[in-house]
Design a protein around this motif. Structure first.
Motif, PDB file in Angstrom:
ATOM      1  N   VAL A  41       1.566  37.119  96.424  1.00 28.04           N
ATOM      2  CA  VAL A  41       2.855  37.203  95.274  1.00 28.04           C
ATOM      3  C   VAL A  41       2.205  37.460  94.537  1.00 28.04           C
ATOM      4  O   VAL A  41       3.307  38.283  93.536  1.00 28.04           O
ATOM      5  N   LEU A  42       1.318  37.395  93.552  1.00 27.61           N
ATOM      6  CA  LEU A  42       0.759  38.751  92.726  1.00 27.61           C
ATOM      7  C   LEU A  42       1.196  39.927  92.816  1.00 27.61           C
ATOM      8  O   LEU A  42       1.460  40.988  91.921  1.00 27.61           O
ATOM      9  N   ALA A  43       0.877  40.843  93.921  1.00 30.29           N
ATOM     10  CA  ALA A  43       1.238  42.115  94.735  1.00 30.29           C
ATOM     11  C   ALA A  43       2.853  42.354  94.119  1.00 30.29           C
ATOM     12  O   ALA A  43       3.093  42.734  93.488  1.00 30.29           O
ATOM     13  N   ARG A  44       3.588  41.352  94.952  1.00 28.82           N
ATOM     14  CA  ARG A  44       5.344  41.557  94.561  1.00 28.82           C
ATOM     15  C   ARG A  44       5.589  41.441  93.154  1.00 28.82           C
ATOM     16  O   ARG A  44       6.038  42.295  93.030  1.00 28.82           O
ATOM     17  N   MET A  45       5.129  40.511  92.780  1.00 29.74           N
ATOM     18  CA  MET A  45       5.187  40.291  91.120  1.00 29.74           C
ATOM     19  C   MET A  45       4.943  41.952  90.926  1.00 29.74           C
ATOM     20  O   MET A  45       5.569  42.298  90.141  1.00 29.74           O
ATOM     21  N   ALA A  46       4.182  41.939  90.968  1.00 26.76           N
ATOM     22  CA  ALA A  46       3.353  43.515  90.584  1.00 26.76           C
ATOM     23  C   ALA A  46       4.638  45.056  90.838  1.00 26.76           C
ATOM     24  O   ALA A  46       4.440  45.750  89.697  1.00 26.76           O
ATOM     25  N   GLY A  47       5.684  44.018  91.809  1.00 24.55           N
ATOM     26  CA  GLY A  47       6.220  45.676  91.983  1.00 24.55           C
ATOM     27  C   GLY A  47       7.516  44.707  91.930  1.00 24.55           C
ATOM     28  O   GLY A  47       8.284  45.663  91.686  1.00 24.55           O
ATOM     29  N   ALA A 104      -5.040  32.657  83.501  1.00 23.27           N
ATOM     30  CA  ALA A 104      -4.337  33.389  82.666  1.00 23.27           C
ATOM     31  C   ALA A 104      -3.472  32.313  82.110  1.00 23.27           C
ATOM     32  O   ALA A 104      -2.618  31.251  82.546  1.00 23.27           O
ATOM     33  N   CYS A 105      -3.425  32.973  80.490  1.00 29.16           N
ATOM     34  CA  CYS A 105      -1.478  32.032  80.017  1.00 29.16           C
ATOM     35  C   CYS A 105      -0.410  32.391  80.167  1.00 29.16           C
ATOM     36  O   CYS A 105       1.018  32.022  79.897  1.00 29.16           O
ATOM     37  N   SER A 106       0.140  33.976  80.920  1.00 28.88           N
ATOM     38  CA  SER A 106       1.553  34.269  81.100  1.00 28.88           C
ATOM     39  C   SER A 106       1.192  34.584  82.499  1.00 28.88           C
ATOM     40  O   SER A 106      -0.037  35.507  82.503  1.00 28.88           O
ATOM     41  N   SER A 107       2.436  35.310  83.061  1.00 29.92           N
ATOM     42  CA  SER A 107       2.910  36.608  84.127  1.00 29.92           C
ATOM     43  C   SER A 107       2.233  37.435  83.542  1.00 29.92           C
ATOM     44  O   SER A 107       1.663  37.931  84.566  1.00 29.92           O
ATOM     45  N   THR A 108       2.155  37.692  82.760  1.00 28.34           N
ATOM     46  CA  THR A 108       1.703  39.625  82.214  1.00 28.34           C
ATOM     47  C   THR A 108       0.357  39.369  81.943  1.00 28.34           C
ATOM     48  O   THR A 108      -0.239  40.478  82.207  1.00 28.34           O
ATOM     49  N   GLU A 109      -0.278  38.945  81.134  1.00 27.57           N
ATOM     50  CA  GLU A 109      -1.831  38.354  81.428  1.00 27.57           C
ATOM     51  C   GLU A 109      -2.659  38.201  83.074  1.00 27.57           C
ATOM     52  O   GLU A 109      -3.194  39.778  82.930  1.00 27.57           O
ATOM     53  N   ALA A 110      -1.572  37.949  83.799  1.00 27.08           N
ATOM     54  CA  ALA A 110      -1.639  38.100  85.240  1.00 27.08           C
ATOM     55  C   ALA A 110      -2.065  39.834  85.878  1.00 27.08           C
ATOM     56  O   ALA A 110      -2.686  40.150  86.350  1.00 27.08           O
ATOM     57  N   LEU A 111      -0.879  40.604  85.670  1.00 29.16           N
ATOM     58  CA  LEU A 111      -0.513  41.635  85.923  1.00 29.16           C
ATOM     59  C   LEU A 111      -1.787  42.420  85.746  1.00 29.16           C
ATOM     60  O   LEU A 111      -1.950  43.482  85.962  1.00 29.16           O
ATOM     61  N   MET A 118      -4.708  41.928  84.695  1.00 33.06           N
ATOM     62  CA  MET A 118      -5.646  41.423  85.231  1.00 33.06           C
ATOM     63  C   MET A 118      -5.623  42.617  86.940  1.00 33.06           C
ATOM     64  O   MET A 118      -6.362  42.956  87.369  1.00 33.06           O
ATOM     65  N   TYR A 119      -4.897  42.592  87.353  1.00 29.97           N
ATOM     66  CA  TYR A 119      -4.620  42.684  88.709  1.00 29.97           C
ATOM     67  C   TYR A 119      -4.030  44.619  88.675  1.00 29.97           C
ATOM     68  O   TYR A 119      -5.119  45.349  89.775  1.00 29.97           O
ATOM     69  N   PHE A 120      -3.803  45.340  87.791  1.00 29.46           N
ATOM     70  CA  PHE A 120      -3.437  46.794  87.612  1.00 29.46           C
ATOM     71  C   PHE A 120      -4.573  47.150  86.782  1.00 29.46           C
ATOM     72  O   PHE A 120      -4.737  47.963  87.261  1.00 29.46           O
ATOM     73  N   ALA A 147      -2.031  49.999  93.520  1.00 29.85           N
ATOM     74  CA  ALA A 147      -1.765  48.991  92.817  1.00 29.85           C
ATOM     75  C   ALA A 147       0.070  49.147  93.940  1.00 29.85           C
ATOM     76  O   ALA A 147       1.383  49.306  92.680  1.00 29.85           O
ATOM     77  N   ARG A 148       0.330  48.237  95.212  1.00 31.32           N
ATOM     78  CA  ARG A 148       1.505  47.941  95.757  1.00 31.32           C
ATOM     79  C   ARG A 148       1.638  46.753  96.498  1.00 31.32           C
ATOM     80  O   ARG A 148       0.355  46.811  96.890  1.00 31.32           O
TER      81      ARG A 148
END
Length: 203
Positions: A141-147, A178-185, A187-189, A199-200
């Motif tokens: 899910v996180l990887a696809r959010m990053a997409g 993480a407080c938000s999706s942005t913070e999670a992203l 970390m991902y990147f 990052a895909r």
């Protein structure tokens, strides 16, 4: 600086070269010895890329959630090996005998430990530790959010409902602290880009 090499003769030679260049060196036979005996002040780890491998040292440090500048060396390093170490989180790679002038230039680029490169690598190590707690589905899910995909698109790609995607998303944020999706992203990147992975979306 820490020097890790199972070959006592090579280890002593490298340590002498380093100390002749004005750097205090602490020698270790193995990664385990380094882990249990290290003083904690080392910013650079010089590793003979045989036993243990430099990649093994990098992986151990990442698993502990921190980063040190791992510099590998070998008598005749192959290009394939150099690339593997650098992509795996290594900082630099040298042939033996060491070119101490080049080694010092490389170390100088690290600054005092607060240089942007070092700080970025430390954030990447911390991010990887947090991301390791995610389930395979949460990582998908996180990887696809990053997409840039929406919950609906993610659900279609994974064969689950948008509501289920939301549940995975909420669980993921909780595990990451993480407080938000942005913070999670972020970390991902940080983890993917700074540790050499693309990052895909996965799968």
């Amino acid at each position: 600086m820490a020097v890790i090499d199972a070959d006592e003769q090579v280890r002593d030679q490298v340590a002498r070269q380093v100390e002749a260049a004005g750097i205090i060196a602490q020698s270790y036979d193995t990664l385990d010895q380094f882990v249990t005996r290290r003083a904690g002040g080392e910013q650079v780890v010089l590793v003979g890329d045989d036993t243990p491998t430099a990649l093994g040292v990098c992986e151990h440090l990442r698993s502990q959630g921190f980063w040190l500048a791992v510099i590998a060396y070998a008598s005749r390093p192959s290009l394939r090996r150099v690339v593997a170490v650098l992509r795996g989180g290594g900082y630099d790679y040298f042939s033996l005998p060491l070119d101490t002038a080049a080694l010092l230039r490389s170390i100088d680029q690290l600054g005092d430990g607060n240089a942007p490169y070092v700080a970025a690598r430390q954030r990447a190590a911390a991010a990887r530790t947090r991301l390791a707690h995610l389930s395979p589905r949460e990582r998908e899910v996180l990887a696809r959010m990053a997409g840039g995909h929406s919950n609906k698109v993610i659900g279609i790609e994974l064969g689950i409902s948008p509501r289920t995607v939301e549940i995975h998303r909420a669980n993921m944020l909780s595990k990451l602290g993480a407080c938000s999706s942005t913070e999670a992203l972020r970390m991902y990147f940080e983890e993917h880009l700074l540790n050499g992975a693309a990052a895909r979306p996965e799968g």
